[in-house]
Design an enzyme around this catalytic site. Structure first.
Site, mmCIF file in Angstrom:
data_model
loop_
_atom_site.group_PDB
_atom_site.id
_atom_site.type_symbol
_atom_site.label_atom_id
_atom_site.label_comp_id
_atom_site.label_asym_id
_atom_site.label_seq_id
_atom_site.Cartn_x
_atom_site.Cartn_y
_atom_site.Cartn_z
ATOM 1 N N ASN A 1 -10.187 -0.029 -0.459
ATOM 2 C CA ASN A 1 -8.668 -0.096 -0.348
ATOM 3 C C ASN A 1 -7.987 -0.570 -1.949
ATOM 4 O O ASN A 1 -8.132 -1.793 -2.281
ATOM 5 C CB ASN A 1 -8.346 -1.228 0.615
ATOM 6 C CG ASN A 1 -6.736 -1.165 0.921
ATOM 7 O OD1 ASN A 1 -5.951 -0.566 0.165
ATOM 8 N ND2 ASN A 1 -6.485 -1.678 1.942
ATOM 9 N N HIS B 1 -3.861 6.829 3.060
ATOM 10 C CA HIS B 1 -4.288 5.513 2.542
ATOM 11 C C HIS B 1 -5.579 5.096 2.713
ATOM 12 O O HIS B 1 -6.074 5.153 4.046
ATOM 13 C CB HIS B 1 -3.106 4.458 2.747
ATOM 14 C CG HIS B 1 -3.642 2.958 2.411
ATOM 15 N ND1 HIS B 1 -3.868 2.861 1.093
ATOM 16 C CD2 HIS B 1 -3.600 1.902 3.034
ATOM 17 C CE1 HIS B 1 -4.485 1.600 0.842
ATOM 18 N NE2 HIS B 1 -4.170 1.054 2.008
ATOM 19 N N CYS C 1 0.789 -1.206 0.051
ATOM 20 C CA CYS C 1 -0.005 -0.022 0.058
ATOM 21 C C CYS C 1 0.770 1.252 0.056
ATOM 22 O O CYS C 1 0.472 2.429 -0.602
ATOM 23 C CB CYS C 1 -1.044 -0.110 1.085
ATOM 24 S SG CYS C 1 -1.915 -1.449 0.919
HETATM 25 O O1 UT7 Z 1 -3.969 -1.622 3.253
HETATM 26 C C1 UT7 Z 1 -3.782 -1.791 4.638
HETATM 27 C C2 UT7 Z 1 -4.443 -3.332 4.998
HETATM 28 N N1 UT7 Z 1 -5.806 -3.368 5.651
HETATM 29 C C3 UT7 Z 1 -6.065 -2.602 6.504
HETATM 30 O O2 UT7 Z 1 -5.659 -1.416 7.008
HETATM 31 C C4 UT7 Z 1 -7.193 -2.995 7.104
HETATM 32 C C5 UT7 Z 1 -7.167 -3.038 8.796
HETATM 33 N N2 UT7 Z 1 -7.957 -3.540 9.756
HETATM 34 C C6 UT7 Z 1 -9.435 -3.269 9.654
HETATM 35 O O3 UT7 Z 1 -9.742 -2.467 8.501
HETATM 36 C C7 UT7 Z 1 -10.541 -3.991 10.520
HETATM 37 O O4 UT7 Z 1 -9.964 -4.833 11.182
HETATM 38 C C8 UT7 Z 1 -11.433 -4.924 9.548
HETATM 39 C C9 UT7 Z 1 -12.306 -4.099 8.923
HETATM 40 C C10 UT7 Z 1 -10.475 -5.672 8.564
HETATM 41 C C11 UT7 Z 1 -12.420 -5.819 10.491
HETATM 42 O O5 UT7 Z 1 -13.053 -4.999 11.400
HETATM 43 P P1 UT7 Z 1 -13.064 -5.334 13.044
HETATM 44 O O6 UT7 Z 1 -13.941 -4.468 13.648
HETATM 45 O O7 UT7 Z 1 -11.717 -5.601 13.442
HETATM 46 O O8 UT7 Z 1 -14.048 -6.760 12.964
HETATM 47 P P2 UT7 Z 1 -13.269 -8.179 13.312
HETATM 48 O O9 UT7 Z 1 -12.362 -8.563 12.268
HETATM 49 O O10 UT7 Z 1 -12.896 -8.102 14.743
HETATM 50 O O11 UT7 Z 1 -14.571 -9.006 13.088
HETATM 51 C C12 UT7 Z 1 -15.861 -8.938 14.092
HETATM 52 C C13 UT7 Z 1 -17.090 -9.727 13.568
HETATM 53 C C14 UT7 Z 1 -16.329 -11.036 13.481
HETATM 54 O O12 UT7 Z 1 -17.621 -11.741 13.968
HETATM 55 P P3 UT7 Z 1 -17.775 -12.501 15.491
HETATM 56 O O13 UT7 Z 1 -16.274 -13.482 15.453
HETATM 57 O O14 UT7 Z 1 -17.555 -11.280 16.249
HETATM 58 O O15 UT7 Z 1 -18.883 -13.208 15.501
HETATM 59 C C15 UT7 Z 1 -16.516 -11.461 12.034
HETATM 60 O O16 UT7 Z 1 -16.618 -12.623 11.584
HETATM 61 O O17 UT7 Z 1 -17.396 -9.451 12.181
HETATM 62 C C16 UT7 Z 1 -17.396 -10.458 11.472
HETATM 63 N N3 UT7 Z 1 -17.184 -10.018 9.910
HETATM 64 C C17 UT7 Z 1 -18.190 -9.675 9.160
HETATM 65 N N4 UT7 Z 1 -19.697 -9.728 9.404
HETATM 66 C C18 UT7 Z 1 -20.222 -9.207 8.214
HETATM 67 C C19 UT7 Z 1 -15.869 -10.088 9.437
HETATM 68 N N5 UT7 Z 1 -16.180 -9.527 8.007
HETATM 69 C C20 UT7 Z 1 -17.680 -9.455 8.085
HETATM 70 C C21 UT7 Z 1 -18.415 -8.827 7.009
HETATM 71 N N6 UT7 Z 1 -19.709 -8.785 7.141
HETATM 72 N N7 UT7 Z 1 -17.977 -8.396 5.743
#
Ligand code: UT7
Length: 315
Positions: A272, A242, A108
């Site tokens: 992204n 970014h 990125c």
């Molecule tokens: O270019 C640089 C690279 N990337 C980044 O900068 C990304 C950095 N990270 C993030 O942006 C966030 O951590 C995410 C958007 C990827 C995830 O958000 P989060 O608030 O950290 O969610 P999580 O991964 O802790 O997931 C929370 C819940 C989980 O369910 P349980 O285990 O609580 O039941 C996931 O399974 O949300 C669930 N989940 C979804 N639900 C609906 C994960 N993806 C989805 C989805 N739709 N697309």
């Protein structure tokens, strides 16, 4: 150097969150509140190099520079169909460039790493007009059954033409090496000698850890580079961060104690797009006439590696 012109080109197909929720267990509400993304451009039957050529042509036109004047070309790209030659050679061939070119894979923050190479080559007296193209098809790295990754990404290309000037005020590059936070492994062709187990995977990410890294790296590096350059935050006109997650951008804003209006965003339209993210945003802002001469722009990007980078430019 100085940015003389910008351009971008995107795939035609736009996929909304609602469309994703027709085949994934997700929703517009989840994606919007967690990331700020509403839709993304997704490559379908286009070639990424054709879009890259289009964005380069637009940047050359904006700069008023003929393709024959470019004496160095840097292409930032994470993945493409060609293993060799590099994407930079394919773009050069289609664009009609006749100068040395290189490919970089700095994920990125690739645009800022490319700016650093350009600036150093210019300072060494080895180039006068440099083209940078960031071309990314991140949606080809994702498993489209994995809701935790595929909803986050989008494809696109963007370019800048750089020429003589002292408008790049400073660049800071960093690496906290950790290949197990964002990664994608693929197998090479088999040989009679390979017996180890190899993985042909899709993009994986430890989202929360990357989130923390991104906010921390960006705020620390922006603060320290501005201090080193003797530029106060009051003098900064815009932060082009970014576009990975609106919540990351909001957290950076909060830590830097800077107002909303200094952070243009377009994540809702793009998701992204890896190294293309900052220059697509730059081009959109430029074409809207947002910047005036003398504006101080701060770029900040972070991603796989874990790599991060900050650049301070005078428009
Ligand atoms: O270019 C640089 C690279 N990337 C980044 O900068 C990304 C950095 N990270 C993030 O942006 C966030 O951590 C995410 C958007 C990827 C995830 O958000 P989060 O608030 O950290 O969610 P999580 O991964 O802790 O997931 C929370 C819940 C989980 O369910 P349980 O285990 O609580 O039941 C996931 O399974 O949300 C669930 N989940 C979804 N639900 C609906 C994960 N993806 C989805 C989805 N739709 N697309």
């Amino acid at each position: 150097m100085k940015i003389l012109g910008t351009g971008s080109a995107l795939p035609e197909r736009v996929v909304t969150n609602d469309e994703l929720s027709t085949f994934l267990d997700t929703s517009d509400a989840w994606i919007t509140t967690r990331t700020g993304i509403k839709k993304r451009h997704v490559i379908s039957n286009e070639q990424i190099d054709d879009l890259a050529v289009l964005s380069a042509r637009r940047a050359l036109e904006d700069a008023g520079v003929d393709v024959s004047e470019i004496d160095y070309f840097i292409c930032s790209n994470v993945v493409t169909e060609h293993v060799t030659p590099g994407l930079s050679c394919i773009i050069s061939w289609k664009l009609g460039l006749h100068c040395p070119c290189i490919d970089i894979n700095c994920a990125c923050p690739g645009f800022i790493f490319a700016l650093d190479i350009a600036e150093n080559r210019y300072r060494a007296g080895m180039a006068k007009k440099i083209l940078i193209v960031c071309a990314e098809e991140t949606t080809r790295m994702c498993d489209w059954n994995d809701r935790s990754t595929c909803v986050l990404f989008g494809d696109g290309t963007a370019a800048v033409v750089l020429g003589e000037g002292d408008n790049i005020k400073g660049i800071r590059l960093d690496c906290q090496p950790d290949p197990h936070k964002i990664w994608l492994e693929r197998t090479l062709l088999p040989t009679p000698y390979i017996t180890k187990e190899e993985v042909n995977g899709a993009l994986e990410m430890r989202g929360r850890e990357v989130f923390r890294f991104a906010v921390n790296a960006s705020t620390t590096e922006v603060d320290s580079l501005l201090k080193e350059l003797g530029i106060s935050k009051n003098q900064v006109s815009y932060y082009l961060v970014h576009q990975a997650n609106l919540r990351i951008i909001d957290a950076i804003k909060e830590y830097l104690h800077e107002p909303d209006e200094k952070f243009p965003t377009n994540i809702y339209d793009h998701g992204n797009s890896s190294s293309a993210s900052c220059p697509i945003l730059l081009d959109e802002c430029n074409r809207k006439g947002l910047f005036k001469p003398g504006d101080i722009l701060v770029f900040s990007a972070f991603g796989a590696g874990l790599l991060s980078a900050v650049a301070v430019l005078e428009w």
